[in-house]
Design a protein around this motif. Structure first.
Motif, PDB file in Angstrom:
ATOM      1  N   SER A  39       1.857  50.727  32.593  1.00  0.00           N
ATOM      2  CA  SER A  39       0.406  50.868  32.797  1.00  0.00           C
ATOM      3  C   SER A  39      -0.126  49.878  33.834  1.00  0.00           C
ATOM      4  O   SER A  39      -1.197  50.095  34.402  1.00  0.00           O
ATOM      5  CB  SER A  39      -0.342  50.697  31.471  1.00  0.00           C
ATOM      6  OG  SER A  39      -0.319  49.352  31.052  1.00  0.00           O
ATOM      7  N   GLU A  40       0.628  48.810  34.088  1.00  0.00           N
ATOM      8  CA  GLU A  40       0.226  47.822  35.100  1.00  0.00           C
ATOM      9  C   GLU A  40       0.929  48.049  36.440  1.00  0.00           C
ATOM     10  O   GLU A  40       0.901  47.191  37.318  1.00  0.00           O
ATOM     11  CB  GLU A  40       0.530  46.403  34.596  1.00  0.00           C
ATOM     12  CG  GLU A  40      -0.306  45.982  33.404  1.00  0.00           C
ATOM     13  CD  GLU A  40      -1.773  45.757  33.752  1.00  0.00           C
ATOM     14  OE1 GLU A  40      -2.064  45.351  34.894  1.00  0.00           O
ATOM     15  OE2 GLU A  40      -2.620  46.000  32.876  1.00  0.00           O
TER      16      GLU A  40
ATOM     17  N   ARG B   7       3.350  48.954  28.361  1.00  0.00           N
ATOM     18  CA  ARG B   7       2.426  47.964  28.951  1.00  0.00           C
ATOM     19  C   ARG B   7       2.746  47.686  30.417  1.00  0.00           C
ATOM     20  O   ARG B   7       1.847  47.594  31.244  1.00  0.00           O
ATOM     21  CB  ARG B   7       2.462  46.670  28.148  1.00  0.00           C
ATOM     22  CG  ARG B   7       1.819  46.791  26.796  1.00  0.00           C
ATOM     23  CD  ARG B   7       1.878  45.476  26.077  1.00  0.00           C
ATOM     24  NE  ARG B   7       1.360  45.575  24.738  1.00  0.00           N
ATOM     25  CZ  ARG B   7       0.729  44.587  24.138  1.00  0.00           C
ATOM     26  NH1 ARG B   7       0.543  43.443  24.753  1.00  0.00           N
ATOM     27  NH2 ARG B   7       0.291  44.735  22.907  1.00  0.00           N
ATOM     28  N   LEU B   8       4.024  47.520  30.715  1.00  0.00           N
ATOM     29  CA  LEU B   8       4.402  47.255  32.104  1.00  0.00           C
ATOM     30  C   LEU B   8       4.104  48.453  32.991  1.00  0.00           C
ATOM     31  O   LEU B   8       3.579  48.303  34.098  1.00  0.00           O
ATOM     32  CB  LEU B   8       5.882  46.873  32.190  1.00  0.00           C
ATOM     33  CG  LEU B   8       6.244  45.515  31.593  1.00  0.00           C
ATOM     34  CD1 LEU B   8       7.748  45.306  31.603  1.00  0.00           C
ATOM     35  CD2 LEU B   8       5.557  44.389  32.343  1.00  0.00           C
TER      36      LEU B   8
ATOM     37  N   LYS C   3       7.610  44.941  41.876  1.00  0.00           N
ATOM     38  CA  LYS C   3       7.164  45.260  40.518  1.00  0.00           C
ATOM     39  C   LYS C   3       8.225  46.043  39.755  1.00  0.00           C
ATOM     40  O   LYS C   3       7.975  47.121  39.221  1.00  0.00           O
ATOM     41  CB  LYS C   3       5.840  46.013  40.535  1.00  0.00           C
ATOM     42  CG  LYS C   3       4.637  45.140  40.820  1.00  0.00           C
ATOM     43  CD  LYS C   3       3.367  45.913  40.541  1.00  0.00           C
ATOM     44  CE  LYS C   3       2.223  44.953  40.298  1.00  0.00           C
ATOM     45  NZ  LYS C   3       1.014  45.668  39.897  1.00  0.00           N
TER      46      LYS C   3
ATOM     47  N   TRP D 177       4.265  48.574  36.963  1.00  0.00           N
ATOM     48  CA  TRP D 177       5.650  48.124  37.026  1.00  0.00           C
ATOM     49  C   TRP D 177       6.596  49.278  36.743  1.00  0.00           C
ATOM     50  O   TRP D 177       6.269  50.202  36.008  1.00  0.00           O
ATOM     51  CB  TRP D 177       5.899  47.025  35.994  1.00  0.00           C
ATOM     52  CG  TRP D 177       5.329  45.706  36.402  1.00  0.00           C
ATOM     53  CD1 TRP D 177       4.015  45.330  36.353  1.00  0.00           C
ATOM     54  CD2 TRP D 177       6.033  44.606  36.939  1.00  0.00           C
ATOM     55  NE1 TRP D 177       3.872  44.058  36.825  1.00  0.00           N
ATOM     56  CE2 TRP D 177       5.101  43.578  37.192  1.00  0.00           C
ATOM     57  CE3 TRP D 177       7.376  44.376  37.228  1.00  0.00           C
ATOM     58  CZ2 TRP D 177       5.463  42.354  37.720  1.00  0.00           C
ATOM     59  CZ3 TRP D 177       7.740  43.144  37.750  1.00  0.00           C
ATOM     60  CH2 TRP D 177       6.787  42.157  37.995  1.00  0.00           C
TER      61      TRP D 177
ATOM     62  N   LEU E 259       4.352  40.022  33.324  1.00  0.00           N
ATOM     63  CA  LEU E 259       2.906  39.858  33.212  1.00  0.00           C
ATOM     64  C   LEU E 259       2.629  38.533  32.504  1.00  0.00           C
ATOM     65  O   LEU E 259       3.158  38.288  31.418  1.00  0.00           O
ATOM     66  CB  LEU E 259       2.289  41.000  32.400  1.00  0.00           C
ATOM     67  CG  LEU E 259       2.510  42.414  32.933  1.00  0.00           C
ATOM     68  CD1 LEU E 259       1.973  43.447  31.951  1.00  0.00           C
ATOM     69  CD2 LEU E 259       1.864  42.575  34.296  1.00  0.00           C
TER      70      LEU E 259
END
Length: 150
Positions: free
Chosen positions: A118-119, A115-116, A71, A121, A56
């Motif tokens: 949630s995006e 974080r990944l 991803k 990944w 990201l």
């Protein structure tokens, strides 16, 4: 600075001696042997990826291998630096500092995973002691599977 007896650690430094400082500075943060071997094996299976890249753009953390279209972010974690439950041994010298450092690394790793994820990944983490061929096979199978879905 050749004589360790004359050397004084800079204010706030983690180094307990000039020799320790040199030793710690020599530790690689990327292109370790396990990373290189796994990358070669994955590459031999026909997959291409980014090395030591940010999955990201706005997250100041890099993965060891990044497969953008699928991803998938791959991390090969060192047993010492990431607190391997099987191999991590707290240091005898300056143990408070190093134990806290490893704890911060583990906390950062979990935050990175969240974080990944949630995006959208998929995060794959391997320990440096795991068989490289097994890691490479899992990476390849995961990336191929995710490419088919996207």
């Amino acid at each position: 600075m050749d004589n360790d007896a004359e050397w004084a650690a800079p204010a706030g430094s983690w180094a307990s001696s000039a020799a320790r400082r040199r030793n710690m500075q020599a530790i690689r943060s990327r292109d370790t042997r396990p990373e290189q071997l796994i990358r070669r094996l994955v590459h031999a299976q026909g997959l291409r990826y980014r090395v030591c890249a940010r999955p990201l753009a706005d997250l100041r953390r890099t993965a060891d291998m990044v497969f953008r279209p699928a991803k998938v972010a791959v991390f090969i974690d060192g047993c010492y630096w990431h607190g391997c439950p099987e191999h991590y041994v707290a240091p005898k010298t300056n143990s408070g500092y190093w134990s806290e450092k490893v704890e911060r690394n583990v906390t950062r790793d979990r935050d990175t995973d969240e974080r990944l994820t949630s995006e959208g990944w998929l995060v794959l983490r391997f320990w440096e002691h795991e068989p490289s061929a097994d890691c490479a096979d899992k990476i390849a199978a995961t990336v191929i599977s995710r490419r088919r879905k996207h």
